[in-house]
Design an enzyme around this catalytic site. Sequence first.
Site, PDB file in Angstrom:
ATOM      1  N   ILE A  41       0.824  -1.217   0.000  1.00  0.00           N
ATOM      2  CA  ILE A  41       0.000   0.000   0.000  1.00  0.00           C
ATOM      3  C   ILE A  41       0.861   1.271   0.000  1.00  0.00           C
ATOM      4  O   ILE A  41       0.391   2.345  -0.398  1.00  0.00           O
ATOM      5  CB  ILE A  41      -0.952  -0.029   1.215  1.00  0.00           C
ATOM      6  CG1 ILE A  41      -2.184   0.818   0.975  1.00  0.00           C
ATOM      7  CG2 ILE A  41      -0.251   0.362   2.501  1.00  0.00           C
ATOM      8  CD1 ILE A  41      -3.281   0.606   2.015  1.00  0.00           C
ATOM      9  N   ASN A  98      11.529  -8.718   7.063  1.00  0.00           N
ATOM     10  CA  ASN A  98      11.765  -8.117   8.366  1.00  0.00           C
ATOM     11  C   ASN A  98      11.180  -9.033   9.441  1.00  0.00           C
ATOM     12  O   ASN A  98      10.061  -9.528   9.298  1.00  0.00           O
ATOM     13  CB  ASN A  98      11.087  -6.745   8.449  1.00  0.00           C
ATOM     14  CG  ASN A  98      11.747  -5.732   7.531  1.00  0.00           C
ATOM     15  OD1 ASN A  98      12.966  -5.689   7.431  1.00  0.00           O
ATOM     16  ND2 ASN A  98      10.952  -4.920   6.851  1.00  0.00           N
ATOM     17  N   VAL A 107       3.895  -5.838  10.589  1.00  0.00           N
ATOM     18  CA  VAL A 107       2.714  -6.709  10.481  1.00  0.00           C
ATOM     19  C   VAL A 107       3.139  -8.127  10.879  1.00  0.00           C
ATOM     20  O   VAL A 107       4.046  -8.701  10.265  1.00  0.00           O
ATOM     21  CB  VAL A 107       2.143  -6.707   9.048  1.00  0.00           C
ATOM     22  CG1 VAL A 107       0.913  -7.613   8.973  1.00  0.00           C
ATOM     23  CG2 VAL A 107       1.781  -5.283   8.610  1.00  0.00           C
ATOM     24  N   HIS A 111       5.988 -12.025   5.723  1.00  0.00           N
ATOM     25  CA  HIS A 111       5.865 -11.515   4.358  1.00  0.00           C
ATOM     26  C   HIS A 111       7.246 -11.280   3.778  1.00  0.00           C
ATOM     27  O   HIS A 111       8.151 -10.823   4.462  1.00  0.00           O
ATOM     28  CB  HIS A 111       5.045 -10.217   4.298  1.00  0.00           C
ATOM     29  CG  HIS A 111       5.380  -9.205   5.347  1.00  0.00           C
ATOM     30  ND1 HIS A 111       4.999  -9.346   6.670  1.00  0.00           N
ATOM     31  CD2 HIS A 111       6.057  -8.036   5.287  1.00  0.00           C
ATOM     32  CE1 HIS A 111       5.430  -8.303   7.365  1.00  0.00           C
ATOM     33  NE2 HIS A 111       6.090  -7.494   6.547  1.00  0.00           N
TER      34      HIS A 111
HETATM   35  P1  5GP Z   1       7.118  -4.718   7.476  1.00  0.00           P
HETATM   36  O1  5GP Z   1       7.654  -3.434   8.026  1.00  0.00           O
HETATM   37  O2  5GP Z   1       6.245  -5.456   8.491  1.00  0.00           O
HETATM   38  O3  5GP Z   1       8.189  -5.605   6.896  1.00  0.00           O
HETATM   39  O4  5GP Z   1       6.220  -4.342   6.236  1.00  0.00           O
HETATM   40  C1  5GP Z   1       4.838  -4.192   6.294  1.00  0.00           C
HETATM   41  C2  5GP Z   1       4.396  -3.670   4.946  1.00  0.00           C
HETATM   42  O5  5GP Z   1       2.995  -3.807   4.850  1.00  0.00           O
HETATM   43  C3  5GP Z   1       4.720  -2.182   4.720  1.00  0.00           C
HETATM   44  O6  5GP Z   1       5.536  -2.046   3.560  1.00  0.00           O
HETATM   45  C4  5GP Z   1       3.344  -1.546   4.557  1.00  0.00           C
HETATM   46  O7  5GP Z   1       3.323  -0.492   3.602  1.00  0.00           O
HETATM   47  C5  5GP Z   1       2.462  -2.716   4.147  1.00  0.00           C
HETATM   48  N1  5GP Z   1       1.073  -2.597   4.537  1.00  0.00           N
HETATM   49  C6  5GP Z   1       0.596  -2.273   5.766  1.00  0.00           C
HETATM   50  N2  5GP Z   1      -0.738  -2.273   5.770  1.00  0.00           N
HETATM   51  C7  5GP Z   1      -1.123  -2.640   4.529  1.00  0.00           C
HETATM   52  C8  5GP Z   1      -2.404  -2.827   3.920  1.00  0.00           C
HETATM   53  O8  5GP Z   1      -3.467  -2.676   4.526  1.00  0.00           O
HETATM   54  N3  5GP Z   1      -2.417  -3.198   2.614  1.00  0.00           N
HETATM   55  C9  5GP Z   1      -1.254  -3.391   1.904  1.00  0.00           C
HETATM   56  N4  5GP Z   1      -1.384  -3.742   0.636  1.00  0.00           N
HETATM   57  N5  5GP Z   1      -0.044  -3.223   2.443  1.00  0.00           N
HETATM   58  C10 5GP Z   1       0.028  -2.851   3.736  1.00  0.00           C
END
Ligand code: 5GP
Length: 130
Positions: A41, A98, A107, A111
Site C-alpha cells: 500500500i 523483516n 505486520v 511476508h
Molecule cells: P514490514 O515493516 O512489516 O516488513 O512491512 C509491512 C508492509 O505492509 C509495509 O511495507 C506496509 O506499507 C504494508 N502494509 C501495511 N498495511 C497494509 C495494507 O493494509 N495493505 C497493503 N497492501 N499493504 C500494507
Amino acid sequence: MEAVDARGPYDDENIFAKILRGEIPSTKVYEDEWSYAFEDINPQAPTHVLVIPKGKYRSWVDFTESASAEEIAGFIRAVGAVARELGLEDDGYRLLVNAGKNAHQMVPHLHVHVFAGRPLGPMLAGGANG
Ligand code: 5GP
C-alpha cells in the site's frame, strides 16, 4: 504503528490475515495453493509486492519451524514465480524479510518484500552501526 515482536501466538486480527480472508481489499499479483501476493500500500520502489504464506505464521523462524515441507517449498516457489511473472529477472530485484523490532516488522504475518524497477542502492543504509 509500532514494530512488533516476531514471537508469541499468531494474531488472527493482523492486517494480512484480514487481507487473506478478503475483509480488506488488496491488489492481487499472484496466488496459488500456498501463497498470496499483492501490491504494498505504501510502495518503496516502482515494483513493491508482498508475498505471504496462506498459513498462520508470524516470522521466518516460526514458518521454518512449524510449516510443512510442502508449505515451505510452495511459498519459496511462489516468491520466485512472482519475480518471474512480473519480468523482474532482466533488471534485477531485491527480496527482504523483516522479523521483529530491530528489523521494524510492522505486520505480524510473515511476508517477503519484492522490490524492483529502479537501482535499489546499497543493501543497508548506515553501515554496521547505523
Ligand atoms: P514490514 O515493516 O512489516 O516488513 O512491512 C509491512 C508492509 O505492509 C509495509 O511495507 C506496509 O506499507 C504494508 N502494509 C501495511 N498495511 C497494509 C495494507 O493494509 N495493505 C497493503 N497492501 N499493504 C500494507
